[in-house]
Every structure is written in structure tokens, then in C-alpha cells.
Design a protein around this motif. Structure first.
Motif, PDB file in Angstrom:
ATOM      1  N   VAL A 210       2.204  -9.653  12.804  1.00 48.14           N
ATOM      2  CA  VAL A 210       3.401 -10.011  13.566  1.00 48.14           C
ATOM      3  C   VAL A 210       3.137  -9.963  15.066  1.00 48.14           C
ATOM      4  O   VAL A 210       3.493 -10.882  15.817  1.00 48.14           O
ATOM      5  N   ILE A 211       2.511  -8.876  15.526  1.00 47.11           N
ATOM      6  CA  ILE A 211       2.348  -8.725  16.984  1.00 47.11           C
ATOM      7  C   ILE A 211       1.247  -9.595  17.542  1.00 47.11           C
ATOM      8  O   ILE A 211       1.233  -9.913  18.728  1.00 47.11           O
ATOM      9  N   SER A 212       0.248 -10.006  16.705  1.00 48.97           N
ATOM     10  CA  SER A 212      -0.859 -10.827  17.207  1.00 48.97           C
ATOM     11  C   SER A 212      -0.635 -12.305  16.964  1.00 48.97           C
ATOM     12  O   SER A 212      -1.245 -13.144  17.630  1.00 48.97           O
ATOM     13  N   GLY A 213       0.223 -12.629  15.972  1.00 56.01           N
ATOM     14  CA  GLY A 213       0.431 -14.022  15.629  1.00 56.01           C
ATOM     15  C   GLY A 213      -0.731 -14.622  14.863  1.00 56.01           C
ATOM     16  O   GLY A 213      -0.854 -15.852  14.757  1.00 56.01           O
ATOM     17  N   GLU A 214      -1.644 -13.793  14.348  1.00 55.59           N
ATOM     18  CA  GLU A 214      -2.806 -14.266  13.606  1.00 55.59           C
ATOM     19  C   GLU A 214      -2.734 -13.758  12.150  1.00 55.59           C
ATOM     20  O   GLU A 214      -2.016 -12.807  11.829  1.00 55.59           O
ATOM     21  N   ARG A 215      -3.483 -14.440  11.302  1.00 51.42           N
ATOM     22  CA  ARG A 215      -3.538 -14.041   9.900  1.00 51.42           C
ATOM     23  C   ARG A 215      -4.721 -13.108   9.676  1.00 51.42           C
ATOM     24  O   ARG A 215      -5.827 -13.366  10.147  1.00 51.42           O
ATOM     25  N   LEU A 216      -4.486 -11.992   8.958  1.00 53.40           N
ATOM     26  CA  LEU A 216      -5.554 -11.076   8.562  1.00 53.40           C
ATOM     27  C   LEU A 216      -6.049 -11.450   7.156  1.00 53.40           C
ATOM     28  O   LEU A 216      -5.389 -12.211   6.431  1.00 53.40           O
ATOM     29  N   PRO A 217      -7.193 -10.905   6.761  1.00 52.98           N
ATOM     30  CA  PRO A 217      -7.680 -11.194   5.401  1.00 52.98           C
ATOM     31  C   PRO A 217      -6.655 -10.758   4.345  1.00 52.98           C
ATOM     32  O   PRO A 217      -5.838  -9.857   4.561  1.00 52.98           O
ATOM     33  N   LYS A 218      -6.719 -11.417   3.228  1.00 49.08           N
ATOM     34  CA  LYS A 218      -5.765 -11.127   2.137  1.00 49.08           C
ATOM     35  C   LYS A 218      -5.932  -9.677   1.684  1.00 49.08           C
ATOM     36  O   LYS A 218      -7.033  -9.218   1.393  1.00 49.08           O
ATOM     37  N   PRO A 219      -4.804  -8.878   1.601  1.00 42.30           N
ATOM     38  CA  PRO A 219      -4.920  -7.459   1.221  1.00 42.30           C
ATOM     39  C   PRO A 219      -5.190  -7.287  -0.295  1.00 42.30           C
ATOM     40  O   PRO A 219      -4.892  -8.174  -1.105  1.00 42.30           O
TER      41      PRO A 219
ATOM     42  N   ASN B  37       8.765   6.589   7.497  1.00 41.30           N
ATOM     43  CA  ASN B  37       7.906   7.734   7.846  1.00 41.30           C
ATOM     44  C   ASN B  37       6.579   7.174   8.309  1.00 41.30           C
ATOM     45  O   ASN B  37       5.864   6.534   7.547  1.00 41.30           O
ATOM     46  N   ILE B  38       6.261   7.437   9.582  1.00 35.99           N
ATOM     47  CA  ILE B  38       5.126   6.751  10.187  1.00 35.99           C
ATOM     48  C   ILE B  38       3.797   7.147   9.561  1.00 35.99           C
ATOM     49  O   ILE B  38       2.901   6.314   9.418  1.00 35.99           O
ATOM     50  N   GLU B  39       3.612   8.481   9.141  1.00 35.31           N
ATOM     51  CA  GLU B  39       2.326   8.860   8.563  1.00 35.31           C
ATOM     52  C   GLU B  39       2.235   8.533   7.073  1.00 35.31           C
ATOM     53  O   GLU B  39       1.143   8.493   6.506  1.00 35.31           O
ATOM     54  N   GLU B  40       3.381   8.220   6.432  1.00 35.67           N
ATOM     55  CA  GLU B  40       3.368   7.893   5.001  1.00 35.67           C
ATOM     56  C   GLU B  40       3.336   6.377   4.753  1.00 35.67           C
ATOM     57  O   GLU B  40       2.609   5.903   3.891  1.00 35.67           O
ATOM     58  N   ASP B  41       4.141   5.606   5.543  1.00 37.95           N
ATOM     59  CA  ASP B  41       4.351   4.189   5.226  1.00 37.95           C
ATOM     60  C   ASP B  41       3.175   3.303   5.610  1.00 37.95           C
ATOM     61  O   ASP B  41       3.127   2.129   5.224  1.00 37.95           O
ATOM     62  N   PHE B  42       2.223   3.855   6.406  1.00 41.25           N
ATOM     63  CA  PHE B  42       1.035   3.075   6.745  1.00 41.25           C
ATOM     64  C   PHE B  42      -0.173   3.442   5.881  1.00 41.25           C
ATOM     65  O   PHE B  42      -1.257   2.880   6.061  1.00 41.25           O
ATOM     66  N   ARG B  43      -0.013   4.347   4.926  1.00 44.19           N
ATOM     67  CA  ARG B  43      -1.167   4.883   4.179  1.00 44.19           C
ATOM     68  C   ARG B  43      -1.804   3.832   3.279  1.00 44.19           C
ATOM     69  O   ARG B  43      -3.030   3.819   3.122  1.00 44.19           O
ATOM     70  N   ASN B  44      -1.030   2.952   2.681  1.00 46.27           N
ATOM     71  CA  ASN B  44      -1.647   1.938   1.807  1.00 46.27           C
ATOM     72  C   ASN B  44      -2.191   0.749   2.589  1.00 46.27           C
ATOM     73  O   ASN B  44      -2.766  -0.168   2.011  1.00 46.27           O
ATOM     74  N   GLY B  45      -1.977   0.701   3.910  1.00 48.07           N
ATOM     75  CA  GLY B  45      -2.538  -0.351   4.762  1.00 48.07           C
ATOM     76  C   GLY B  45      -1.760  -1.648   4.752  1.00 48.07           C
ATOM     77  O   GLY B  45      -2.001  -2.525   5.587  1.00 48.07           O
ATOM     78  N   LEU B  46      -0.795  -1.837   3.829  1.00 45.85           N
ATOM     79  CA  LEU B  46      -0.097  -3.119   3.723  1.00 45.85           C
ATOM     80  C   LEU B  46       0.818  -3.371   4.928  1.00 45.85           C
ATOM     81  O   LEU B  46       0.767  -4.442   5.557  1.00 45.85           O
TER      82      LEU B  46
ATOM     83  N   ASN C 113      -9.147  -0.483   6.283  1.00 49.91           N
ATOM     84  CA  ASN C 113     -10.374  -0.954   6.957  1.00 49.91           C
ATOM     85  C   ASN C 113     -10.204  -2.373   7.497  1.00 49.91           C
ATOM     86  O   ASN C 113     -10.699  -2.717   8.572  1.00 49.91           O
ATOM     87  N   LYS C 114      -9.510  -3.222   6.741  1.00 52.29           N
ATOM     88  CA  LYS C 114      -9.256  -4.591   7.231  1.00 52.29           C
ATOM     89  C   LYS C 114      -8.429  -4.544   8.513  1.00 52.29           C
ATOM     90  O   LYS C 114      -8.686  -5.312   9.466  1.00 52.29           O
ATOM     91  N   ALA C 115      -7.453  -3.620   8.553  1.00 49.77           N
ATOM     92  CA  ALA C 115      -6.642  -3.490   9.772  1.00 49.77           C
ATOM     93  C   ALA C 115      -7.473  -2.958  10.933  1.00 49.77           C
ATOM     94  O   ALA C 115      -7.397  -3.462  12.068  1.00 49.77           O
TER      95      ALA C 115
END
Length: 901
Positions: free
Chosen positions: A85-94, A68-77, A108-110
Motif C-alpha cells: 500500500v505505502i510503496s504502490g508496488e507488488r511484492l512476491p506472492k505470499p 496488536n502490533i506485535e501479534e498481527d504482523f507475525r505471519n507476514g501477510l 523474509n519477503k517483506a
């Protein structure tokens, strides 16, 4: 997915992709911006594409997905995981907590990461995503799609949209019923999507069976094949696309971009393989040319090595016929054996120049032939051959003249010796007689007078003996082959002559001792003897002169002999008077004998000459005079024929010589003429070459006349300054010049095509060169070259100009040739492949490894070029290598290194 397409969605606003920055440009100057304010209806694109499917196509790589696109992105993980995956770069630790503030922190990190990529998000915050705001969530996903799936696409430095469209057009160009002009209606029938798949994976779709009137079937075929075999999820609905008058451009672009990314790796590998194939093909062709050069050079040098000793051999033959055979062999060499070698030498120079041009154009080092096989070595060997050749012909002609002279002298020697030996026959016995011991007084006196007559005759023959000795001496000086026989015969005659002189003196002494016994003398016999002997000698000399052999080489010389003969004939009346006077003495003897009744013995005691002898010799002289006239006239005819041969040869030579010079000048003019293209110039030169080849018959005819002249022993010609040797050398130079000039133009065409320069550029280069070629000799002085560069926009300092001069005048000759100028200008305006480019291409085929395997080479390259690499690549010795790993780095460097031939 639980998201309904009929629910209200946020519409995404983004600037036109056509105006997005080109890849490699500064990211800070461009951004993707969306703003939900004022937009109430959902976009058409969301009826035609499933954003969740796009997200899952990337999340699968991390081993997860969303339901579910509006539910599964809510926690930001998963949002952070998607961006990684799409950028090939590492983001800050969640953050690991499940509280609201933990979720907001992760979102916010995303969002911060998205903004760091130049995307401006307006009126959206982490709270809306955490709260499950569908509009904001979908808007964010569309922004991610635009930024990471489409914006980075670049084909030939165009914008993302233009680049993707250009890529599609190129890939689908060969397919029937496909004409991609946009990202909406061009894709409605599904054929364009099927063509993209078939172009890269023809095994997945049978394009020939597709029908334009079955758009839904075509689209579903493409969607199903892409999802099953290419890992491209089904993001669009076939019915929505077909039933929409104008499908949404961004939706189509998003889906098509997946194909671009799916096939990008194959494109890159194909490009790398093509580059490697091109480089290997150049090396293979160059190596073949090197081997051909080495073989041809070896054969030509071996021929020169074999031929030179033959031409250096100065061992003279002993006969004229043998020497004339040597001359005929030499003519065959010049006419038959040498011309193909002249062509081989010219072809060798052309092959060498062509090879060096190809090596230079492919950024390879110059070809260095084996030791002793440089073009200069062959030129020096050829020069030595021609020097020996010229000396050989001069020697042959000199020897033939010498043998001709020897034959003449030898025949003259034999003739004089025969006459002298005929005269001396029995003289020694006669002088040795003791007849005076028992003779009467009258007989003694007769013997005395006879001996006086003999002494007179002996003195008259002294000149002939001296001539015989002089001829023998000349035969020795000219190295006559049978000099021993000549010397022996001459020595015998001289010894006999000395003995005759001794015997003559002894007999005189004996006769003088008894001279007082002689009282009477028959004056008439004595007078006859005294007059008959010199007249007889005169007739002997006249017969000898009338039968004397002669050799002349001009009309003037034979005319001189005719004049001398006419002068001799003018003396015949006076000689006839002397004959009649001598014969009158004999008549007086007969008259006295008849008057006084004297019985004559019929023998003159004072001479062996009889009146019959005088009459016979006189008749012989009169018979020889017309024969001598005939011989002289025949020689006049022969000399006149020789003169016609001289004039005939001169008439042709005086035409051919200037013609060759004119053609040489015309060829030099054509080589700098810029009135037309290089192909036109080549056609003109080919026409010149054909005209020259057609002119060969004139040279052959002149060779025939030259051979006739030599066979007639004609060695000079005052009617022309051109010798056959001049014409031969000029002809060979003309053939070489036209061949070299054609090769230069071929190399210019090769340079133009290989470097990608236009005919207009090449004409500009030629025009600039011709303008500053002050001396019109095809070369520029350094000062003129500097002025030429300045006129073409170069800002030259002393150091930079010195550097350029080392490039265009590597041998420090002080001049810049047209070819060197063209090479420099094409290097300035075009790029060439390098060892680094080849290494990068191999690295792509090797999947970024520092080595490559045999299987990879055979899979990515054509068979012959794959085996070429396998046979030449060394084993990879790095620690990260595997069994059978090959070192493509050292191989790539070796391609641009020194040749091992």
C-alpha cells in the motif's frame, strides 16, 4: 491497541535526515540503518506517537487493520500488504500455509523488499518478528515510516528534513503567533498544526478564535479535525507534547509528513492550475494586442488610401485665390491632420515590436498580420504617401507661380490692347475716306503729308502689336484659363492691323496718283507733325513704362528696376528740349501767320496732334514719375520685409536643424550606455522625450514663419540649407527614434523580468555587446559576434555557430542587432513554458485522464479563463471519453501554434 507505551521498546537508530540524499539521486548510495544493540531505554518518540495508528491509516486503504502490533504482523501477510500500500508496488506472492516456516518465508519477503529500497537492517531476522519480539517489530515499523513517509519528501531540491521544514514555513508564514524553526518546540502550542490545516482547508478551523495560551486545546482540535476530515489518524498525545520540554523530533516529523502527503495532491493541482492560468492569460493578452494592431493598421491604411488620391489630384484651379485655398488646405493637412497619423504609425510599430517580444518571451510563434497589413506594408504605403505629398506641394507652388505670372501677363495684355484699340479707333474709317476726290491741290498735298505722318505712326505701333501677340502666345503656353478670350481679342487686333496695312497702302496709292496736283506745302506744319509724332509716341511709351506692372522676388531685382527708372529720369531733360523744340515749331507757325496775316484754321493738316496734346501728355509723364518712384520704394520695403522673413526663418532653422541632429546622436549614445540600470536608462530617455516634446513650440514657431514666407510668395532662402520639409522630416524621425528607443528599453526590461535574469547579467550582456560593436552602430558583424561568444565562454564549432546565426539573424542581413543578442543570451540563461508543460498541468487537473470535463475546468480555473478554454477546446473523440469530454492535448498544442488572426 494492546501495546503498552510503558513496556520496553527498541530504540531506532537512523542517520540524520539532513544528510539523506536528494530525490532523484542514486538510491544505492544511501540507506536507513537501525541497530538495537546497547540501547536499554525506550525513545521519547514512542511516548508521543502511536505506530499502530500510522499503520492502520494505510491498511484501511486495503480494507483491513491491526489490533496488536506485535501479534498481527507475525505471519507476514499484513506486513506485506502494508508495504504494497505505502510503496504502490507488488511484492512476491505470499505463502498460504500456517506453519512457522510459511510465516518466516512471508516475513523474509517483506524484509527483502525493505532492503531492496536501500534500508540496512542490522541484527534483525524474520524469526524475531514471527516470535512477536516487540522491540524488533517496532524498530522495523519505524524504519518503514522513515523510509516511505519522510525520506521521499523534497521541496526545491533540499533534503527530506529541510524540504519538509521549508514547506511548513511557507504555508504558515502568514499566520500570527506561528514561527516554525524546527520539529520540536515550534509545534508545542498546536498553532502551527492548526495553521497548516487552515491554509489548505479554511472551512475546517476558525483560526481567529484560537489562543496561544491553550496549547492542549489547539493540539486536540488539530488531531480531531485531521482524523475526521483528512483521514490522518491521531498518532500523538497532546498532554505528552505539552508536558515534554523538547518533543521528539522524529515523532513530530512523522505526523507532519502525513499532512504533507494529504495536501500534496491539492498542491500539485494548484500548481498546475496556476501554470495554465498564466499561459492562458498570456494568450488572451497577445490576442488582444493582435486585434488592436489589426484595427489600428486598417484605420491607418484606410486613411492613407483616402488621402493619396487627394494628393495625387493635379487639377489646377483657374484663379490665384482658389489655388491659395488649396495651399491653405495642404497646410492644414500637414499641421493638423497628418501629425496624429505620424504618431499612430509610430505607435503601431511600437505595438508590433512589443507584441513580438511578448510572443518570443512566452515561447509563441511570431505574429503574422493579415495580408497587406505588415509593418513593411504600412511603411511602403506611408513612403508612397510622402512621395505624393512632396510632389503635391511642389505642384501647388509651381501652379501659384504660374497663375501669378498669368495674372501679370493678362493685365499687361489688357493694358496694351486697350491702348492699341484706343489708337486704332476710327482709323479704318479715316483711311477709307474719299476726301481727296474733291479736295484742292493744297488739300491734296496736305492729305498726302498727313498720310505719311500716319504711316510713320503706324510703323511706330508695329512693336506694340508684336508685344500683344507675344503676350498672347505666352498666355497660351502657360495654359491661361481665359485663353479663348485672349486669343479672340489678339486675333481681332491682328486682323485689324492687317486691314489697316491694306487700307494704308490703298490710300497711299490713291494719293500718289494725284501727287502731281500738290505744289505747295506748309513745311512748318509738316515739320511739327514729323517731330510731334515720334515725341508723342515716346511719351506714350514712357507713360506705358511708368504704369507697367512688375513682379520681383528679391531686393536685387527691384534695385535693377530702380536703376532703370533712374536712367529714364536722366533722359527727361533731353526730352524736355525736344518738347520745347517741337512747341517752337508751332510758335513759328503762329508767328508767320501773324506776320503775313494768314488766317489759320487751327488744325494741322498733317497730324491730329495739337500743342495742347503734347503739353497734356508731358504733364502726365511728369506726374507719373513720382508715382513710379513711390511704387518702387514700396516694393523695396516689401522685399526688405521678405528678406527679414528669410533671415528670421534661417536663424531658427539653423538652430533647430543641428539641435535635432544632436538629439538623435545623444539618444543613440544613451541606448548603448551601461552606466546605470535599465530603469535609469528609461528615466533618461523619458527625460529626453519630455525635452523633445517641450521643444515642439520652436517647430510650431518655425512653421508660422514658413507660412508667412509662403504667403509673401517667398520660395527661396540663401541664408540656410534647411527647408521646412527638412525640419519636418527630421522632427518626425526624432519623435519616431525616441519612441522606438524607449520601446527597445521597455522590451529589454520585459525580457529581463520575464526571463528572470538579473540586472548584473543584463549589464554584462550589454557591456560585451558594446565592446564588440566595433563600428558603434548598434550591430555586430558575424566575426565580432563569434569573438563575443568566445569571450563569454562558448566553445564554438562551425556547425554550432551556423546554427546560432540562424537564430540571431533569421533574415540573413549579415549583422546581429542588440535586441537579437539579448534574446539569444536570455534564451540561453532562462527557461520558458512549453506545450508539453501545459499538457502535463491539464493532465493533473484531469486526474490523469486524456481528456477534461467542463465541470473540472470550472472547478479548477478562474471563471474567465475556464470559459476561455471551454469555448476553444474541441470535443474529445477517444474511445475512453465521456459525454462532454474536451480535448486539452490539441488545445495545448494550438496555444503554441500559428495565430488564427
Amino acid at each position: 491497541l494492546s501495546l503498552s507505551f510503558s513496556s520496553p521498546l527498541l530504540y531506532l537508530l537512523a542517520p540524520s535526515l539532513a544528510s539523506s540524499p536528494r530525490p532523484g539521486g542514486p538510491r544505492a548510495e544511501s540507506s536507513t540503518c537501525w541497530d538495537p544493540r546497547g540501547l536499554l531505554s525506550p525513545p521519547d518518540s514512542l511516548h508521543q506517537i502511536t505506530p499502530g495508528a500510522w499503520c492502520n491509516s494505510h491498511l484501511r486503504k486495503a480494507g483491513t487493520q491491526i489490533d496488536n502490533i506485535e501479534e498481527d504482523f507475525r505471519n507476514g501477510l499484513k506486513l506485506m500488504l502494508l508495504l504494497e500500500v505505502i510503496s504502490g508496488e507488488r511484492l512476491p506472492k505470499p505463502d498460504k500455509g500456517k506453519m512457522r516456516f510459511h510465516k518466516i518465508a512471508n516475513v523474509n519477503k517483506a524484509l527483502d523488499f525493505i532492503c531492496s529500497k536501500g534500508v540496512k537492517l542490522v541484527s534483525i531476522g524474520a524469526e524475531e518478528i514471527v516470535d512477536g519480539n516487540a522491540k524488533m517489530t517496532l524498530g522495523m515499523i519505524w524504519t518503514i515510516i522513515l523510509r516511505f513517509a519522510i525520506q521521499d519528501i523534497s521541496v526545491e531540491e533540499t533534503s527530506a528534513k529541510e524540504g519538509l521544514l521549508l514547506w511548513c514555513q511557507r504555508k504558515t508564514a502568514p499566520y500570527r503567533n506561528v514561527n516554525v524553526q524546527n520539529f520540536h518546540i515550534s509545534w508545542k502550542d498546536g498553532l502551527a498544526l492548526c495553521a497548516l490545516i487552515h491554509r489548505h482547508r479554511p472551512d475546517l478551523i476558525d483560526y481567529a478564535k484560537l489562543r496561544k495560551d491553550d496549547p492542549i486545546g489547539n493540539l486536540n482540535t488539530a488531531f480531531e479535525v485531521a482524523e475526521k476530515f483528512l483521514d490522518i489518524p491521531k498518532m500523538l498525545d497532546a498532554e505528552d507534547i505539552v508536558n515534554t520540554p523538547k518533543p521528539d523530533e522524529k515523532a513530530i516529523m512523522t505526523y507532519v509528513s502525513c499532512f504533507y502527503h494529504a495536501f500534496a495532491g491539492a498542491e500539485q493541482a494548484e500548481t498546475a492550475a496556476n501554470r495554465i492560468c498564466k499561459v492562458l492569460a498570456v494568450n488572451q493578452e497577445n490576442e488582444k494586442l493582435m486585434e488592436e494592431y489589426e484595427k489600428l493598421a486598417s484605420e491607418l491604411l484606410e486613411w492613407i488610401r483616402r488621402t493619396t488620391p487627394w494628393l495625387e489630384n493635379r487639377a489646377a484651379e483657374q484663379t490665384m485665390r482658389a489655388m491659395q485655398q488649396k495651399l491653405e488646405d495642404f497646410r492644414d493637412y500637414r499641421r493638423i491632420h497628418k501629425p496624429p497619423r505620424v504618431q499612430e504609425k509610430c505607435q503601431l510599430e511600437i505595438n508590433f515590436n512589443t507584441l513580438q517580444t511578448k510572443l518570443r518571451l512566452s515561447n509563441r510563434p511570431a505574429f503574422m498580420p493579415s495580408e497587406g497589413k505588415m509593418v513593411s506594408d504600412i511603411a511602403n504605403a506611408w513612403k508612397g504617401l510622402e512621395q505624393v505629398e512632396k510632389g503635391y506641394e511642389e505642384w501647388l507652388l509651381t501652379e501659384i507661380r504660374r497663375l501669378e505670372r498669368l495674372d501679370h501677363l493678362a493685365e499687361k495684355f489688357k493694358q496694351k490692347c486697350s491702348m492699341h484699340e484706343s489708337w486704332t479707333g476710327g482709323k479704318e474709317d479715316l483711311l477709307s475716306q474719299k476726301d481727296f476726290e474733291s479736295a484742292s491741290l493744297m488739300e491734296i498735298r496736305a492729305l498726302m503729308r498727313k498720310h505719311e505722318a500716319f504711316e510713320s505712326d503706324l510703323a511706330a505701333h508695329q512693336d506694340r502689336v508684336e508685344q500683344i501677340a507675344a503676350i498672347a502666345q505666352e498666355l497660351n503656353e502657360l495654359d491661361y484659363h481665359d485663353a479663348a478670350t485672349v486669343n479672340a481679342r489678339c486675333q481681332g487686333i491682328c486682323d485689324q492691323w492687317d486691314n489697316l496695312g491694306t487700307l494704308t497702302q490703298k490710300r497711299r496709292d490713291a494719293l500718289e496718283r494725284v501727287e502731281k496736283l500738290w505744289e505747295t506745302i506748309d513745311q512748318l506744319y509738316l515739320e511739327f507733325a514729323k517731330r510731334a509724332a515720334p515725341f508723342n509716341n515716346w511719351m506714350d511709351g514712357a507713360m506705358e513704362d511708368l504704369q507697367d506692372m512688375f513682379i520681383v522676388h528679391s531686393i536685387e531685382e527691384i534695385q535693377s528696376l530702380i536703376t532703370a527708372h533712374d536712367q529714364f529720369k536722366a533722359t527727361l531733360p533731353e526730352a524736355d528740349k525736344e518738347r520745347m523744340a517741337t512747341m517752337g515749331i508751332h510758335s513759328e507757325i503762329l508767328k508767320i501767320a501773324q506776320t503775313y496775316g494768314i488766317k489759320l484754321s487751327g488744325i494741322n493738316p498733317y497730324t491730329n496732334l495739337s500743342p495742347q496734346d503734347i503739353s497734356t501728355k508731358w504733364d502726365t509723364v511728369k506726374h507719373l514719375v513720382p508715382l513710379r518712384d513711390q511704387m518702387l520704394q514700396e516694393e523695396v520695403a516689401r522685399q526688405q520685409a521678405n528678406e527679414r522673413l528669410r533671415r528670421q526663418f534661417a536663424a531658427q532653422a539653423n538652430i533647430i536643424g543641428p539641435w535635432i541632429q544632436t538629439k538623435m546622436e545623444e539618444i543613440s549614445h544613451v541606448s548603448v550606455d551601461i552606466a546605470g540600470s535599465l530603469e535609469e536608462q528609461m528615466n533618461s530617455l523619458k527625460q529626453y522625450e519630455q525635452n523633445i516634446i517641450n521643444y515642439k513650440s520652436n517647430i510650431d514657431k518655425l512653421e508660422g514663419d514658413h507660412q508667412l514666407s509662403q504667403e509673401s510668395l517667398i520660395f527661396d532662402n540663401k541664408h540656410t540649407n534647411y527647408t521646412m520639409e527638412h525640419v519636418r522630416v527630421g522632427w518626425e524621425q526624432l519623435l519616431t527614434t525616441i519612441a522606438r528607443t524607449i520601446n527597445e528599453v521597455e522590451n529589454q526590461i520585459l525580457t529581463r523580468d520575464a526571463k528572470g535574469i538579473s540586472q548584473e547579467q543584463l549589464n554584462e550582456f550589454r557591456a560585451s555587446f558594446n565592446h564588440f560593436d566595433r563600428k558603434r552602430n548598434g550591430m555586430m558583424d558575424p566575426d565580432d559576434f563569434r569573438a563575443c561568444l568566445i569571450s563569454m565562454g562558448y566553445d564554438l564549432g562551425e556547425v554550432e555557430f551556423a546554427r546560432i546565426m540562424t537564430l540571431v539573424d533569421a533574415n540573413n542581413t549579415g549583422v546581429v542587432t542588440f535586441q537579437a543578442f539579448i534574446d539569444f543570451m536570455t534564451r540561453e540563461t532562462a527557461e520558458t513554458d512549453t506545450a508539453e508543460q501545459v499538457m502535463a498541468s491539464f493532465k493533473i487537473l484531469a486526474s490523469d485522464k486524456n481528456y477534461i470535463t467542463v465541470d473540472e475546468l470550472r472547478r479548477e480555473l478562474p471563471p474567465d479563463q475556464a470559459e476561455y478554454c471551454i469555448s476553444r477546446m474541441t470535443r474529445y473523440i477517444g474511445a475512453d471519453g465521456s459525454t462532454g469530454a474536451l480535448d486539452y492535448i490539441s488545445f495545448s498544442s494550438a496555444l503554441y501554434g500559428e495565430s488564427d488572426l
